[in-house]
Design an enzyme around this catalytic site. Structure first.
Site, PDB file in Angstrom:
ATOM      1  N   THR A  18       0.847  -1.182   0.000  1.00  0.00           N
ATOM      2  CA  THR A  18       0.000   0.000   0.000  1.00  0.00           C
ATOM      3  C   THR A  18       0.887   1.238   0.000  1.00  0.00           C
ATOM      4  O   THR A  18       1.947   1.264   0.651  1.00  0.00           O
ATOM      5  CB  THR A  18      -1.034  -0.021   1.155  1.00  0.00           C
ATOM      6  OG1 THR A  18      -1.892   1.106   1.005  1.00  0.00           O
ATOM      7  CG2 THR A  18      -0.395  -0.021   2.534  1.00  0.00           C
ATOM      8  N   GLU A  19       0.470   2.260  -0.756  1.00  0.00           N
ATOM      9  CA  GLU A  19       1.356   3.376  -1.099  1.00  0.00           C
ATOM     10  C   GLU A  19       1.877   4.131   0.118  1.00  0.00           C
ATOM     11  O   GLU A  19       2.937   4.748   0.067  1.00  0.00           O
ATOM     12  CB  GLU A  19       0.633   4.387  -1.997  1.00  0.00           C
ATOM     13  CG  GLU A  19       0.199   3.873  -3.337  1.00  0.00           C
ATOM     14  CD  GLU A  19      -1.247   3.418  -3.313  1.00  0.00           C
ATOM     15  OE1 GLU A  19      -1.541   2.427  -2.601  1.00  0.00           O
ATOM     16  OE2 GLU A  19      -2.072   4.042  -3.977  1.00  0.00           O
TER      17      GLU A  19
END
Lengths: 239, 231
Positions: free
Chosen positions: B54-55
């Protein structure tokens, strides 16, 4: 070198009007709520600092933190990747009324532009945004048959960040996903002010566990049991 | 004609997510876009070891915690609370997007407003009104080894989302390689839509009629069948 600040008010006392201010955090995670609120207190008492350009991934949520800064009228411009969210009324209202500027930057480009300033690299090329409206006016270049967009470093006069453990030399660790933009902003700003949950004696943090070395931090202030932005937003707290 | 009702007989989002999940390879590193694409993780086939990115700086996260068990410092890019799997790691945003741009992710799956036959994607903005927001979408489309889209085949008005050229602002140029829709699985090869699978109930003509660019057929078109119980 002891960088400890005796209070939150002292920690934010020398941020002047009109500066570019990086604020760490992604959503509610890793947001230095107490430092932001100390800055709002100063603005309410003295009228400064105002006309700020704030750099954060988002544009504030609910009625606390960056959203409360915007609501108070301290922010002239937001530089962010994702201002739109379910509790972003403070920014939305001012933006749609033309009362606040927005510079929209893809999230990875935002991170790398901040990192580049911290690393002393004035420009770099990224494939991100090539062929889109966010690349309009920017130089492009071909490398290995692929097109890239030139992006410039992103500077800041000050950064407000949130660490977990810290020591008086400015060494920092972070909690869970609260790391996000904080280490990058610590590197990029001319002056970095960190709040930490535990301020410990030098030597207390294992050197191998330090994420942000103290060279990147100018002031450190202890805020035991800090407030968590998401929790405050969910409770509907207004600052 | 077959009696296929476009709005009633098409796949649900969960069914599209199930189909997309079947292609996620064992041992891969995957980023699922916020919203609909996130659903794909629920349908990860047994026996495959997949690491989700996840970023905002987490690799190896798992399911959402039970209500009341959230730690809001532990969230994904959609700002939802997550849990960690053994072997998880944290990193700052520049490292996170190095994983993206540096070609270290095997797959990114995103949603779409429009996909063009040359692989152009429009998924961040439909017009000039309101508050624009881009997040990590423009970064994700450049870097992952495969960029796939999950989407309804048509808009709410029944218009095509698979088009000759995007009319909405672009997220990325020539970046999408496979599209999982509510009617079909389509690859993008040499700037063409190549039909790989379609629902058995819809005719080729009916499918072409709701697609905004030519569907090319190269070899066999398989039946797109989703098991019972996924809705």
């Amino acid at each position: 070198m002891n960088k400890t600040s005796p209070s939150l008010a002292d920690a934010v006392s020398d941020i002047p009007d009109g500066v570019q201010l990086m604020i760490g955090g992604f959503g509610g995670s890793g947001a230095p709520i107490e430092l932001i609120h100390a800055l709002i207190d100063r603005f309410r008492a003295t009228g400064s600092p105002k006309n700020l350009t704030v750099i954060n991934n988002n544009a504030g949520n609910g009625a606390i933190g960056i959203a409360a800064m915007i609501k108070a009228g301290m922010v002239r411009k937001m530089i962010c990747s994702f201002p739109r969210s379910s509790n972003a009324e403070a920014f939305n209202e001012k933006y749609l009324a033309g009362e606040i500027e927005l510079e929209l930057i893809p999230q990875g480009t935002l991170a790398e532009r901040i990192r580049a300033r911290g690393a002393g690299i004035p420009a770099f090329y990224t494939p991100t945004s090539f062929g889109t409206e966010l690349a309009e006016g920017k130089p492009t270049e071909t490398f290995d048959d692929k097109m890239y967009v030139q992006e410039l470093w992103l500077k800041a006069d000050f950064a407000l960040i949130k660490g977990h453990d810290g020591d008086e030399t400015g060494n920092l660790t972070y909690r869970l996903a609260g790391r996000n933009f904080n280490p990058l902003m610590a590197m990029a700003a001319d002056r970095t002010i960190a709040q930490v949950s535990n301020l410990r004696a030098p030597g207390s943090i294992d050197p191998e566990a330090v994420v942000t070395p103290g060279i990147f931090v100018d002031k450190i202030v202890e805020v035991p049991a800090p407030q968590q932005e998401e929790v405050l937003v969910r409770r509907g707290v207004v600052y | 004609m077959s009696g296929f009702n476009l709005m009633e007989d098409k796949l649900t989002n969960a069914q599209i997510a199930w189909r997309a999940a079947q292609d996620i390879e064992d041992g891969s590193y995957v980023n699922l876009g916020i919203g609909f694409p996130e659903m794909i993780a629920k349908f990860q086939p047994d026996g495959r070891d997949v690491t989700y990115h996840t970023e905002n700086g987490v690799l190896g996260f798992g399911k959402a915690p039970a209500e009341g068990q959230e730690d809001w410092d532990l969230i994904n890019a959609g700002k939802k609370a997550i849990t960690l799997k053994p072997g998880a790691s944290f990193f700052h945003h520049a490292d996170s997007f190095s994983m993206v741009r540096g070609g270290h992710l095997d797959l990114a799956v995103l949603g779409a407003y429009q996909v063009a036959q040359n692989g152009d994607l429009a998924n961040w903005r439909v017009g000039t009104k309101g508050v624009p927001a881009v997040g990590g979408a423009m970064d994700l489309v450049h870097g992952a080894k495969r960029v796939a889209v999950v989407t309804d085949h048509v808009t709410k008005d029944g218009g095509p989302k698979l088009v000759e050229a995007c009319t909405f602002p672009l997220t990325g140029v020539g970046c999408v390689t496979r599209v999982y829709t509510s009617l079909a699985v389509i690859d993008i090869e040499d700037s063409k839509f190549v039909l790989r699978e379609k629902l058995p109930g819809i005719t080729l003509d009916a499918l072409q009629a709701v697609t905004g660019a030519t569907l090319h057929i190269v070899g066999e078109v398989a039946e797109l069948n989703v098991p019972e119980g996924i809705s």
